[in-house]
Write an enzyme that holds these catalytic residues in place. Structure first.
Site, PDB file in Angstrom:
ATOM      1  N   GLU A   1      -9.940 -10.456  -7.455  1.00 15.84           N
ATOM      2  CA  GLU A   1      -8.940  -9.400  -7.270  1.00 15.84           C
ATOM      3  C   GLU A   1      -7.782  -9.546  -8.264  1.00 15.84           C
ATOM      4  O   GLU A   1      -7.304  -8.545  -8.808  1.00 15.84           O
ATOM      5  CB  GLU A   1      -8.446  -9.400  -5.823  1.00 15.84           C
ATOM      6  CG  GLU A   1      -9.546  -8.951  -4.856  1.00 15.84           C
ATOM      7  CD  GLU A   1      -9.150  -8.996  -3.397  1.00 15.84           C
ATOM      8  OE1 GLU A   1      -9.964  -8.562  -2.565  1.00 15.84           O
ATOM      9  OE2 GLU A   1      -8.031  -9.467  -3.062  1.00 15.84           O
TER      10      GLU A   1
ATOM     11  N   HIS B   1      -2.378  -5.369   1.699  1.00 18.78           N
ATOM     12  CA  HIS B   1      -3.698  -6.007   1.561  1.00 18.78           C
ATOM     13  C   HIS B   1      -3.463  -7.421   1.078  1.00 18.78           C
ATOM     14  O   HIS B   1      -2.569  -7.656   0.263  1.00 18.78           O
ATOM     15  CB  HIS B   1      -4.559  -5.269   0.533  1.00 18.78           C
ATOM     16  CG  HIS B   1      -5.738  -6.076   0.061  1.00 18.78           C
ATOM     17  ND1 HIS B   1      -6.900  -6.143   0.792  1.00 18.78           N
ATOM     18  CD2 HIS B   1      -5.901  -6.893  -1.012  1.00 18.78           C
ATOM     19  CE1 HIS B   1      -7.736  -6.968   0.157  1.00 18.78           C
ATOM     20  NE2 HIS B   1      -7.155  -7.435  -0.930  1.00 18.78           N
TER      21      HIS B   1
ATOM     22  N   ASN C   1      -2.111   0.372   6.702  1.00 17.50           N
ATOM     23  CA  ASN C   1      -1.576  -0.870   7.272  1.00 17.50           C
ATOM     24  C   ASN C   1      -0.673  -1.658   6.315  1.00 17.50           C
ATOM     25  O   ASN C   1      -0.542  -2.873   6.420  1.00 17.50           O
ATOM     26  CB  ASN C   1      -2.712  -1.723   7.842  1.00 17.50           C
ATOM     27  CG  ASN C   1      -3.696  -2.185   6.794  1.00 17.50           C
ATOM     28  OD1 ASN C   1      -3.605  -1.799   5.630  1.00 17.50           O
ATOM     29  ND2 ASN C   1      -4.629  -3.036   7.178  1.00 17.50           N
TER      30      ASN C   1
ATOM     31  N   TYR D   1     -12.435  -1.749  -3.822  1.00 19.33           N
ATOM     32  CA  TYR D   1     -12.914  -1.907  -2.437  1.00 19.33           C
ATOM     33  C   TYR D   1     -14.429  -1.754  -2.324  1.00 19.33           C
ATOM     34  O   TYR D   1     -14.935  -1.467  -1.242  1.00 19.33           O
ATOM     35  CB  TYR D   1     -12.226  -0.877  -1.535  1.00 19.33           C
ATOM     36  CG  TYR D   1     -10.858  -1.297  -1.052  1.00 19.33           C
ATOM     37  CD1 TYR D   1     -10.677  -2.447  -0.284  1.00 19.33           C
ATOM     38  CD2 TYR D   1      -9.730  -0.518  -1.327  1.00 19.33           C
ATOM     39  CE1 TYR D   1      -9.427  -2.822   0.184  1.00 19.33           C
ATOM     40  CE2 TYR D   1      -8.464  -0.889  -0.859  1.00 19.33           C
ATOM     41  CZ  TYR D   1      -8.326  -2.038  -0.108  1.00 19.33           C
ATOM     42  OH  TYR D   1      -7.084  -2.407   0.367  1.00 19.33           O
TER      43      TYR D   1
ATOM     44  N   LYS E   1       0.821  -1.219   0.000  1.00 15.93           N
ATOM     45  CA  LYS E   1       0.000   0.000   0.000  1.00 15.93           C
ATOM     46  C   LYS E   1       0.858   1.275   0.000  1.00 15.93           C
ATOM     47  O   LYS E   1       2.064   1.236   0.265  1.00 15.93           O
ATOM     48  CB  LYS E   1      -0.928  -0.022   1.219  1.00 15.93           C
ATOM     49  CG  LYS E   1      -1.977  -1.141   1.171  1.00 15.93           C
ATOM     50  CD  LYS E   1      -2.977  -0.989   2.308  1.00 15.93           C
ATOM     51  CE  LYS E   1      -4.013  -2.089   2.285  1.00 15.93           C
ATOM     52  NZ  LYS E   1      -5.049  -1.873   3.333  1.00 15.93           N
TER      53      LYS E   1
HETATM   54  P1  CMP Z   1      -7.606  -4.392   3.646  1.00 16.67           P
HETATM   55  O1  CMP Z   1      -7.239  -5.799   3.940  1.00 16.67           O
HETATM   56  O2  CMP Z   1      -6.937  -3.742   2.519  1.00 16.67           O
HETATM   57  O3  CMP Z   1      -9.191  -4.330   3.398  1.00 16.67           O
HETATM   58  C1  CMP Z   1      -9.984  -3.214   3.743  1.00 16.67           C
HETATM   59  C2  CMP Z   1      -9.212  -2.142   4.408  1.00 16.67           C
HETATM   60  O4  CMP Z   1      -9.962  -1.163   5.079  1.00 16.67           O
HETATM   61  C3  CMP Z   1      -8.344  -2.731   5.507  1.00 16.67           C
HETATM   62  O5  CMP Z   1      -7.320  -3.502   4.941  1.00 16.67           O
HETATM   63  C4  CMP Z   1      -7.910  -1.500   6.261  1.00 16.67           C
HETATM   64  O6  CMP Z   1      -6.751  -0.910   5.743  1.00 16.67           O
HETATM   65  C5  CMP Z   1      -9.092  -0.571   6.031  1.00 16.67           C
HETATM   66  N1  CMP Z   1      -9.785  -0.389   7.296  1.00 16.67           N
HETATM   67  C6  CMP Z   1     -10.352  -1.324   8.046  1.00 16.67           C
HETATM   68  N2  CMP Z   1     -10.880  -0.766   9.159  1.00 16.67           N
HETATM   69  C7  CMP Z   1     -10.605   0.547   9.089  1.00 16.67           C
HETATM   70  C8  CMP Z   1     -10.878   1.648   9.928  1.00 16.67           C
HETATM   71  N3  CMP Z   1     -11.536   1.494  11.084  1.00 16.67           N
HETATM   72  N4  CMP Z   1     -10.448   2.863   9.533  1.00 16.67           N
HETATM   73  C9  CMP Z   1      -9.791   3.019   8.347  1.00 16.67           C
HETATM   74  N5  CMP Z   1      -9.510   2.001   7.523  1.00 16.67           N
HETATM   75  C10 CMP Z   1      -9.913   0.781   7.889  1.00 16.67           C
END
Ligand code: CMP
Length: 139
Positions: free
Chosen positions: A127, A116, A113, A50, A10
């Site tokens: 995906e 993904h 984070n 998403y 990311k």
């Molecule tokens: P990902 O696995 O990419 O799938 C959905 C994403 O939404 C997740 O990782 C997080 O990065 C994001 N996400 C999940 N919960 C939150 C939150 N409370 N606030 C912001 N982003 C979120």
């Protein structure tokens, strides 16, 4: 079984020059990169990817973030690749991620984070097809 999963490095990670460090974690766990490209998504493209989260309160922020800098889209192959990839990533929220996982070491917050990974074989197929053609998957 031999599986393929879809992975994204990311914007928070590409910005901090962590692509190689993250790929090393995957390779050390026995996952093989069989497709990889660095791209800068538009917000609309991130929104399409998403769309299952469209009703979540963080959706707009998530799409903005994913379009804020380049990502590295990847297909990873290996025995039980989907579960293995999720194990190496660690929990979505870095505060809950086990020591040694990518998110424990690199993630900045639950939103930013670092990685993904697909959560199931069906989502992995969808995906992978969103980002790669069959010709780009080189096992
Ligand atoms: P990902 O696995 O990419 O799938 C959905 C994403 O939404 C997740 O990782 C997080 O990065 C994001 N996400 C999940 N919960 C939150 C939150 N409370 N606030 C912001 N982003 C979120």
């Amino acid at each position: 079984a031999l599986e393929r999963t879809f992975s994204i490095i990311k914007p928070d990670a590409t910005r901090r020059n962590l692509t190689g460090a993250i790929v090393k974690k995957f390779e050390d766990a026995g996952l093989r990169v069989v497709a990889q490209k660095r791209i800068h998504l538009t917000k609309a493209q991130a929104g399409e990817f998403y769309k299952v989260h469209a009703e979540r309160p963080f959706y707009d922020e998530l799409c903005e973030f994913m379009a804020s800098a380049p990502i590295v889209a990847q297909v990873l192959e290996g025995e039980n690749a989907i579960a293995k990839n999720r194990e190496v990533m660690g929990a979505t929220n870095p505060a809950d991620a086990e020591a040694g996982t990518i998110r424990a070491e690199f993630a900045e917050s639950v939103g930013e984070n670092s990685v993904h990974g697909s959560d199931a074989p069906e989502t992995a197929a969808v995906e992978i097809a969103y980002f790669f053609s069959g010709l780009e998957l080189v096992g």
